[in-house]
Design a protein around this motif. Sequence first.
Motif, PDB file in Angstrom:
ATOM      1  N   LEU A  43       1.026  -1.744   0.541  1.00 51.62           N
ATOM      2  CA  LEU A  43      -0.216   0.023  -0.086  1.00 51.62           C
ATOM      3  C   LEU A  43       1.011   1.390  -0.245  1.00 51.62           C
ATOM      4  N   PRO A  44       0.298   2.332  -0.727  1.00 47.64           N
ATOM      5  CA  PRO A  44       1.329   3.712  -0.716  1.00 47.64           C
ATOM      6  C   PRO A  44       1.821   4.496   0.477  1.00 47.64           C
ATOM      7  N   ILE A  45       2.702   5.110   1.074  1.00 46.58           N
ATOM      8  CA  ILE A  45       3.314   5.612   1.598  1.00 46.58           C
ATOM      9  C   ILE A  45       3.683   6.336   2.012  1.00 46.58           C
ATOM     10  N   ASP A  46       4.162   7.426   2.127  1.00 44.21           N
ATOM     11  CA  ASP A  46       4.966   8.312   2.702  1.00 44.21           C
ATOM     12  C   ASP A  46       5.960   8.029   3.688  1.00 44.21           C
ATOM     13  N   HIS A  47       7.012   8.038   3.324  1.00 45.80           N
ATOM     14  CA  HIS A  47       8.225   8.022   4.480  1.00 45.80           C
ATOM     15  C   HIS A  47       8.768   8.926   4.625  1.00 45.80           C
ATOM     16  N   GLN A  48       8.089   9.539   4.494  1.00 45.99           N
ATOM     17  CA  GLN A  48       9.051  11.036   4.913  1.00 45.99           C
ATOM     18  C   GLN A  48       8.333  11.446   5.966  1.00 45.99           C
ATOM     19  N   LYS A  49       6.963  11.219   6.062  1.00 42.82           N
ATOM     20  CA  LYS A  49       5.716  10.948   6.915  1.00 42.82           C
ATOM     21  C   LYS A  49       5.371   9.989   8.054  1.00 42.82           C
ATOM     22  N   GLU A  50       5.041  10.592   9.486  1.00 47.75           N
ATOM     23  CA  GLU A  50       5.697   9.156  10.304  1.00 47.75           C
ATOM     24  C   GLU A  50       4.411   8.640  10.337  1.00 47.75           C
ATOM     25  N   GLY A  51       4.031   7.341  10.386  1.00 45.96           N
ATOM     26  CA  GLY A  51       2.844   6.422  10.368  1.00 45.96           C
ATOM     27  C   GLY A  51       3.630   4.969   9.627  1.00 45.96           C
ATOM     28  N   SER A  52       2.510   4.640   9.344  1.00 43.12           N
ATOM     29  CA  SER A  52       2.310   2.314   9.758  1.00 43.12           C
ATOM     30  C   SER A  52       2.266   2.694   8.229  1.00 43.12           C
ATOM     31  N   GLY A  53       2.733   1.926   7.721  1.00 40.41           N
ATOM     32  CA  GLY A  53       2.662   0.787   6.243  1.00 40.41           C
ATOM     33  C   GLY A  53       1.965  -0.826   6.768  1.00 40.41           C
ATOM     34  N   GLY A  54       1.675  -0.914   5.062  1.00 39.87           N
ATOM     35  CA  GLY A  54       0.873  -2.360   4.916  1.00 39.87           C
ATOM     36  C   GLY A  54       0.929  -2.658   2.803  1.00 39.87           C
ATOM     37  N   SER A  55       0.446  -4.452   3.567  1.00 40.94           N
ATOM     38  CA  SER A  55       0.853  -4.826   2.011  1.00 40.94           C
ATOM     39  C   SER A  55      -0.405  -5.550   2.252  1.00 40.94           C
ATOM     40  N   LEU A  56      -0.931  -5.763   0.643  1.00 42.07           N
ATOM     41  CA  LEU A  56      -1.756  -6.698   0.669  1.00 42.07           C
ATOM     42  C   LEU A  56      -1.414  -8.207   0.507  1.00 42.07           C
ATOM     43  N   THR A  57      -1.108  -8.786   1.090  1.00 41.20           N
ATOM     44  CA  THR A  57      -0.788 -10.742   1.009  1.00 41.20           C
ATOM     45  C   THR A  57      -1.301 -11.971   0.812  1.00 41.20           C
ATOM     46  N   GLN A  58      -1.227 -12.655  -0.405  1.00 45.44           N
ATOM     47  CA  GLN A  58      -1.944 -13.952  -0.485  1.00 45.44           C
ATOM     48  C   GLN A  58      -0.188 -14.978   0.102  1.00 45.44           C
ATOM     49  N   GLY A  59      -0.483 -15.638   0.680  1.00 41.73           N
ATOM     50  CA  GLY A  59       0.239 -17.475   1.081  1.00 41.73           C
ATOM     51  C   GLY A  59      -0.769 -17.920   1.639  1.00 41.73           C
ATOM     52  N   GLU A  60      -0.040 -19.307   2.027  1.00 46.84           N
ATOM     53  CA  GLU A  60      -0.473 -20.794   2.528  1.00 46.84           C
ATOM     54  C   GLU A  60      -1.254 -20.164   3.819  1.00 46.84           C
ATOM     55  N   ALA A  61      -1.043 -19.196   4.364  1.00 53.82           N
ATOM     56  CA  ALA A  61      -0.788 -19.118   6.473  1.00 53.82           C
ATOM     57  C   ALA A  61      -2.339 -17.490   6.221  1.00 53.82           C
ATOM     58  N   TYR A  62      -2.491 -16.905   5.625  1.00 53.80           N
ATOM     59  CA  TYR A  62      -3.140 -15.948   4.995  1.00 53.80           C
ATOM     60  C   TYR A  62      -4.535 -15.871   4.732  1.00 53.80           C
ATOM     61  N   GLN A  63      -5.413 -15.808   5.198  1.00 51.98           N
ATOM     62  CA  GLN A  63      -7.248 -16.570   5.414  1.00 51.98           C
ATOM     63  C   GLN A  63      -7.753 -15.203   5.373  1.00 51.98           C
TER      64      GLN A  63
END
Length: 123
Positions: A43-63
């Motif tokens: 997901l888009p994130i501005d690394h110059q600002k404080e905050g969190s980042g994240g992703s969409l993740t597909q894998g065996e353990a992700y339901q």
Amino acid sequence: MNFSMPWFEIPVADIERAAKFYATLFQQEFKIMEAMGMKTAFLPIDHQKEGSGGSLTQGEAYQPGSGGTIIYLQVSNSLEEALGRVKDAGGQTLLPAIKIPDGYMAHFEDSEGNRMGLYSKDA
């Protein structure tokens, strides 16, 4: 002790479908990568600002599912505009925009069946 959330992962069953959904919702492209047996779209994130980042993740353990934690994603423009794109992207609005003390919030179901939240200072 202070608490922060530096990273989150949204489980998906179909990374291409999920990336298309969130690209439509946020009007930004998502690059899909493969590593360690998983497919991820950041997901888009501005690394110059404080905050969190994240992703969409597909894998065996992700339901994906609707019964777990609700992650709120902030939109920089109108919450109603973003909610208007949810259906077009293949999701549905579960809780329309409501006023809260410091802005507006809403819930939606994404293309993978996850219950997610949106937050904005503007309706």
